[in-house]
Scaffold this motif. Structure first.
Motif, PDB file in Angstrom:
ATOM      1  N   LYS A   1       0.801  -1.223   0.000  1.00 15.30           N
ATOM      2  CA  LYS A   1       0.000   0.000   0.000  1.00 15.30           C
ATOM      3  C   LYS A   1       0.836   1.276   0.000  1.00 15.30           C
ATOM      4  O   LYS A   1       0.450   2.283  -0.590  1.00 15.30           O
ATOM      5  CB  LYS A   1      -0.903  -0.037   1.230  1.00 15.30           C
ATOM      6  N   PHE A   2       1.975   1.245   0.659  1.00 17.90           N
ATOM      7  CA  PHE A   2       2.802   2.444   0.774  1.00 17.90           C
ATOM      8  C   PHE A   2       3.880   2.522  -0.304  1.00 17.90           C
ATOM      9  O   PHE A   2       4.771   3.365  -0.237  1.00 17.90           O
ATOM     10  CB  PHE A   2       3.447   2.502   2.160  1.00 17.90           C
ATOM     11  N   GLY A   3       3.850   1.634  -1.288  1.00 23.31           N
ATOM     12  CA  GLY A   3       4.751   1.735  -2.426  1.00 23.31           C
ATOM     13  C   GLY A   3       5.924   0.789  -2.435  1.00 23.31           C
ATOM     14  O   GLY A   3       6.732   0.831  -3.370  1.00 23.31           O
ATOM     15  N   PHE A   4       6.071  -0.060  -1.418  1.00 17.92           N
ATOM     16  CA  PHE A   4       7.138  -1.063  -1.430  1.00 17.92           C
ATOM     17  C   PHE A   4       6.724  -2.156  -2.409  1.00 17.92           C
ATOM     18  O   PHE A   4       5.662  -2.760  -2.275  1.00 17.92           O
ATOM     19  CB  PHE A   4       7.319  -1.639  -0.027  1.00 17.92           C
ATOM     20  N   TYR A   5       7.578  -2.414  -3.410  1.00 13.31           N
ATOM     21  CA  TYR A   5       7.189  -3.294  -4.508  1.00 13.31           C
ATOM     22  C   TYR A   5       8.305  -4.287  -4.835  1.00 13.31           C
ATOM     23  O   TYR A   5       9.278  -3.948  -5.492  1.00 13.31           O
ATOM     24  CB  TYR A   5       6.858  -2.441  -5.739  1.00 13.31           C
TER      25      TYR A   5
ATOM     26  N   GLY B   1      13.771  -8.027  -8.093  1.00 13.64           N
ATOM     27  CA  GLY B   1      13.903  -6.577  -8.034  1.00 13.64           C
ATOM     28  C   GLY B   1      13.055  -6.016  -6.920  1.00 13.64           C
ATOM     29  O   GLY B   1      12.108  -6.660  -6.446  1.00 13.64           O
ATOM     30  N   ILE B   2      13.399  -4.817  -6.481  1.00 18.50           N
ATOM     31  CA  ILE B   2      12.654  -4.142  -5.419  1.00 18.50           C
ATOM     32  C   ILE B   2      12.634  -2.646  -5.699  1.00 18.50           C
ATOM     33  O   ILE B   2      13.664  -2.061  -6.054  1.00 18.50           O
ATOM     34  CB  ILE B   2      13.287  -4.375  -4.034  1.00 18.50           C
ATOM     35  N   ILE B   3      11.474  -2.040  -5.551  1.00 21.06           N
ATOM     36  CA  ILE B   3      11.362  -0.601  -5.357  1.00 21.06           C
ATOM     37  C   ILE B   3      10.972  -0.396  -3.906  1.00 21.06           C
ATOM     38  O   ILE B   3       9.967  -0.957  -3.440  1.00 21.06           O
ATOM     39  CB  ILE B   3      10.316   0.034  -6.288  1.00 21.06           C
ATOM     40  N   ALA B   4      11.768   0.355  -3.166  1.00 20.07           N
ATOM     41  CA  ALA B   4      11.504   0.604  -1.750  1.00 20.07           C
ATOM     42  C   ALA B   4      11.228   2.083  -1.545  1.00 20.07           C
ATOM     43  O   ALA B   4      12.058   2.929  -1.910  1.00 20.07           O
ATOM     44  CB  ALA B   4      12.687   0.156  -0.901  1.00 20.07           C
ATOM     45  N   ARG B   5      10.072   2.384  -0.964  1.00 18.87           N
ATOM     46  CA  ARG B   5       9.728   3.772  -0.661  1.00 18.87           C
ATOM     47  C   ARG B   5       8.577   3.778   0.326  1.00 18.87           C
ATOM     48  O   ARG B   5       8.003   2.722   0.649  1.00 18.87           O
ATOM     49  CB  ARG B   5       9.361   4.542  -1.930  1.00 18.87           C
ATOM     50  N   TYR B   6       8.231   4.959   0.802  1.00 24.71           N
ATOM     51  CA  TYR B   6       7.094   5.103   1.705  1.00 24.71           C
ATOM     52  C   TYR B   6       6.299   6.327   1.296  1.00 24.71           C
ATOM     53  O   TYR B   6       6.802   7.448   1.298  1.00 24.71           O
ATOM     54  CB  TYR B   6       7.533   5.251   3.162  1.00 24.71           C
TER      55      TYR B   6
ATOM     56  N   ALA C   1      -0.053   4.838  -4.170  1.00 23.55           N
ATOM     57  CA  ALA C   1       1.370   4.502  -4.051  1.00 23.55           C
ATOM     58  C   ALA C   1       1.685   3.126  -4.621  1.00 23.55           C
ATOM     59  O   ALA C   1       2.705   2.934  -5.286  1.00 23.55           O
ATOM     60  CB  ALA C   1       1.813   4.590  -2.592  1.00 23.55           C
ATOM     61  N   TYR C   2       0.819   2.137  -4.345  1.00 31.29           N
ATOM     62  CA  TYR C   2       1.097   0.789  -4.832  1.00 31.29           C
ATOM     63  C   TYR C   2       1.087   0.736  -6.352  1.00 31.29           C
ATOM     64  O   TYR C   2       1.946   0.103  -6.984  1.00 31.29           O
ATOM     65  CB  TYR C   2       0.073  -0.209  -4.259  1.00 31.29           C
ATOM     66  N   ALA C   3       0.130   1.425  -6.979  1.00 30.09           N
ATOM     67  CA  ALA C   3       0.028   1.420  -8.440  1.00 30.09           C
ATOM     68  C   ALA C   3       1.199   2.162  -9.069  1.00 30.09           C
ATOM     69  O   ALA C   3       1.762   1.712 -10.074  1.00 30.09           O
ATOM     70  CB  ALA C   3      -1.297   2.045  -8.870  1.00 30.09           C
ATOM     71  N   GLU C   4       1.578   3.287  -8.475  1.00 31.68           N
ATOM     72  CA  GLU C   4       2.710   4.053  -8.988  1.00 31.68           C
ATOM     73  C   GLU C   4       3.973   3.208  -9.035  1.00 31.68           C
ATOM     74  O   GLU C   4       4.712   3.213 -10.023  1.00 31.68           O
ATOM     75  CB  GLU C   4       2.935   5.285  -8.104  1.00 31.68           C
ATOM     76  N   SER C   5       4.227   2.490  -7.942  1.00 31.14           N
ATOM     77  CA  SER C   5       5.436   1.666  -7.888  1.00 31.14           C
ATOM     78  C   SER C   5       5.377   0.512  -8.885  1.00 31.14           C
ATOM     79  O   SER C   5       6.388   0.161  -9.501  1.00 31.14           O
ATOM     80  CB  SER C   5       5.631   1.119  -6.468  1.00 31.14           C
ATOM     81  N   VAL C   6       4.203  -0.081  -9.053  1.00 30.53           N
ATOM     82  CA  VAL C   6       4.069  -1.167 -10.030  1.00 30.53           C
ATOM     83  C   VAL C   6       4.393  -0.669 -11.434  1.00 30.53           C
ATOM     84  O   VAL C   6       5.145  -1.317 -12.179  1.00 30.53           O
ATOM     85  CB  VAL C   6       2.647  -1.764  -9.984  1.00 30.53           C
ATOM     86  N   TYR C   7       3.853   0.484 -11.813  1.00 31.43           N
ATOM     87  CA  TYR C   7       4.079   0.982 -13.165  1.00 31.43           C
ATOM     88  C   TYR C   7       5.544   1.312 -13.409  1.00 31.43           C
ATOM     89  O   TYR C   7       6.094   1.023 -14.474  1.00 31.43           O
ATOM     90  CB  TYR C   7       3.200   2.210 -13.432  1.00 31.43           C
ATOM     91  N   CYS C   8       6.197   1.907 -12.414  1.00 40.16           N
ATOM     92  CA  CYS C   8       7.628   2.174 -12.547  1.00 40.16           C
ATOM     93  C   CYS C   8       8.415   0.873 -12.572  1.00 40.16           C
ATOM     94  O   CYS C   8       9.306   0.688 -13.396  1.00 40.16           O
ATOM     95  CB  CYS C   8       8.105   3.065 -11.400  1.00 40.16           C
ATOM     96  N   GLY C   9       8.072  -0.045 -11.678  1.00 40.01           N
ATOM     97  CA  GLY C   9       8.797  -1.313 -11.608  1.00 40.01           C
ATOM     98  C   GLY C   9       8.735  -2.095 -12.898  1.00 40.01           C
ATOM     99  O   GLY C   9       9.717  -2.735 -13.306  1.00 40.01           O
ATOM    100  N   ARG C  10       7.607  -2.051 -13.565  1.00 40.61           N
ATOM    101  CA  ARG C  10       7.491  -2.740 -14.852  1.00 40.61           C
ATOM    102  C   ARG C  10       8.458  -2.157 -15.875  1.00 40.61           C
ATOM    103  O   ARG C  10       9.058  -2.897 -16.672  1.00 40.61           O
ATOM    104  CB  ARG C  10       6.058  -2.650 -15.360  1.00 40.61           C
ATOM    105  N   LEU C  11       8.613  -0.847 -15.840  1.00 39.92           N
ATOM    106  CA  LEU C  11       9.571  -0.212 -16.755  1.00 39.92           C
ATOM    107  C   LEU C  11      11.004  -0.599 -16.406  1.00 39.92           C
ATOM    108  O   LEU C  11      11.826  -0.831 -17.299  1.00 39.92           O
ATOM    109  CB  LEU C  11       9.410   1.304 -16.706  1.00 39.92           C
TER     110      LEU C  11
END
Length: 353
Positions: free
Chosen positions: A306-310, A321-326, A332-342
Motif C-alpha cells: 500500500k505504501f509503495g514497497f514493490y 527486483g525491489i522498489i523501496a519507498r514510503y 502509491a502501490y500502483a505508482e510503484s508497479v508501473y515504474c517497476g514494470r519499466l
C-alpha cells in the motif's frame, strides 16, 4: 565498478483507485513508518557484466516521468547469488532504510505457511488465495491489538458493522483482496500448525516467521502490528535476502510461484472474483503473491504494498527486483508497479524506457 548519482524533481502519478484498507496505516504507526534515514546510495554497479542493463535501469528510474513521479525511492536488482546493482533516486532512502512494507508482507506470509505445510491442501488454497469468505478486515482496528487473535476479533471491520472476524458465506470461493483471509488462517489455525499463532504478539510473530524463513536466524523481519497480511517492517536489503532464498530454492514457495492461479478481475470473471486492487487488469493470484499476466505485461511474480514497497521476481525465476519507498498516497502501490514494470523491461532489454 562505476558509480553515478542522479537527482530529479518529485511529482505524483495518478493511475487507478486504491484498494479498501487492508494494511497498517494510522497516526500511531506513522512515526514508525520510515527510520534509519541515511545518505543516498549512489548508483552502484556490483556486477560489471550487467553494466549496460543496469545503466538502462538507472536512466529509466531517473528520467522517465513514471518513475521520477514516485519521489524518493531505492531500487535494487539481483539474482540468486547477490545484487547486480542498486541506486537511490530523488532522496535518501537506501537498502538499509526500515519501512512499513504493507502488503509486501503477504508474500512472506505465503512463504511461511507453505514452509510449514509443505504441500498446500484445500485449506491453503482457500485462505492463501483469498477465497475463504473472511474478507472484512479493517487494518486500522489492528493498530492497538496486542495479539494475532485480538487483531482478528477487533472491529468494526471493513463493512463498518461486523468485526474483522466476520465470515461472509456469500464470498466463499470468490477472490476478494483483503487481509482477513490471512488473519483468519493465523488466528483459527485451520491446518493445525505448530506452533499455533493465535495468541502470538508481534514480537513472537516476527521471531517465528523470521526464523522459519531464514534458517533459524531472523535477519530483521519485524512486525509493527500482529497482522500477517500487512504488518511487516523491514528494509529492502533484508527483503532481498528473502527473494534470493526463493530463487535458490531454499523455500518451498519456489515450487508454487504462480501455482493454482485464481482470476481476480470481477468484470472479467464475475462468478469467481469480487474485488481486486488491480481494477483494470486481468491479473491472477497465487499463494500470497500476484502474477502480473494481464495483456501486455510480463507475468512477473510480485506483492506490491500500500505504501509503495514493490518486490518482484521475473517470470523466468532468474532475477529479483525491489522498489523501496514510503508514501501515504492512495495510489502509491500502483505508482510503484508501473515504474517497476519499466525497470524490469529496461533490465531485460538493456534499453532505457
Amino acid at each position: 565498478m562505476r558509480k553515478y548519482l542522479y537527482l530529479l524533481p518529485i511529482s505524483l502519478l495518478f493511475a487507478c483507485p486504491p484498494p479498501p484498507s487492508e494494511d497498517p496505516l494510522s497516526s500511531l504507526l506513522s512515526t514508525l513508518a520510515l527510520s534509519n534515514i541515511q545518505v543516498p546510495a549512489e548508483y552502484t554497479v556490483v556486477d560489471s557484466a550487467k553494466q549496460t542493463q543496469l545503466d538502462a535501469v538507472e536512466a529509466t528510474a531517473t528520467k522517465n516521468s513514471t518513475c521520477t513521479k514516485l519521489g524518493a525511492f531505492y531500487w535494487e536488482i539481483g539474482d540468486a547469488t547477490g545484487t547486480y546493482g542498486y541506486s537511490s533516486v530523488n532522496g535518501s532512502i537506501n537498502g538499509s532504510t526500515i519501512l512499513l512494507i504493507a502488503s509486501a508482507s503477504k508474500w512472506i506470509w505465503g512463504a511461511y505457511v507453505l514452509e510449514k505445510v509443505g504441500t498446500p491442501t484445500t485449506v491453503e488454497q482457500s485462505y492463501l488465495r483469498m477465497r475463504s469468505g473472511y474478507d472484512n478486515l479493517d487494518d486500522n482496528k489492528c493498530n492497538l491489538a496486542l495479539t494475532v487473535n485480538a487483531c482478528f476479533t477487533n472491529g468494526p471491520g471493513r463493512d463498518g458493522i461486523n468485526n474483522n472476524n466476520y465470515y461472509n458465506s456469500g464470498d466463499l470461493n470468490y477472490f476478494y483482496y483483503n487481509g482477513a483471509h490471512f488473519q483468519a488462517y493465523a488466528a483459527l489455525n485451520p491446518s493445525g500448525l505448530t506452533p499455533a499463532l493465535t495468541t502470538y504478539t508481534r514480537a513472537q510473530l516476527a521471531a517465528e516467521i523470521g526464523n522459519t524463513l531464514f534458517g533459524g536466524s531472523n535477519p530483521g523481519i519485524d512486525y509493527a502490528v500482529p497482522q500477517p497480511a500487512g504488518g511487516v517492517r523491514t528494509s529492502a536489503s533484508i527483503y532481498a535476502q528473502f527473494l534470493r532464498r526463493i530463487l535458490n530454492s531454499n523455500l518451498t514457495i519456489r515450487n508454487y510461484l504462480g501455482a493454482d492461479l485464481v482470476p481476480t478481475l470481477p468484470s472479467a470473471h464475475p462468478t469467481q472474483a469480487k474485488y481486486s486492487p488491480f481494477v483494470f487488469e486481468d491479473v491472477h493470484y497465487s499463494y500470497g503473491h500476484w502474477v502480473e499476466d494481464s495483456s501486455g505485461n510480463d507475468a512477473a511474480f510480485s506483492s506490491p504494498g500500500k505504501f509503495g514497497f514493490y518486490p518482484w521476481i521475473d517470470p523466468t525465476v532468474t532475477t529479483y527486483g525491489i522498489i523501496a519507498r514510503y508514501s501515504t498516497s492512495g495510489l502509491a502501490y500502483a505508482e510503484s508497479v508501473y515504474c517497476g514494470r519499466l525497470l524490469r523491461k529496461a533490465f531485460a532489454t538493456g534499453v532505457e524506457q
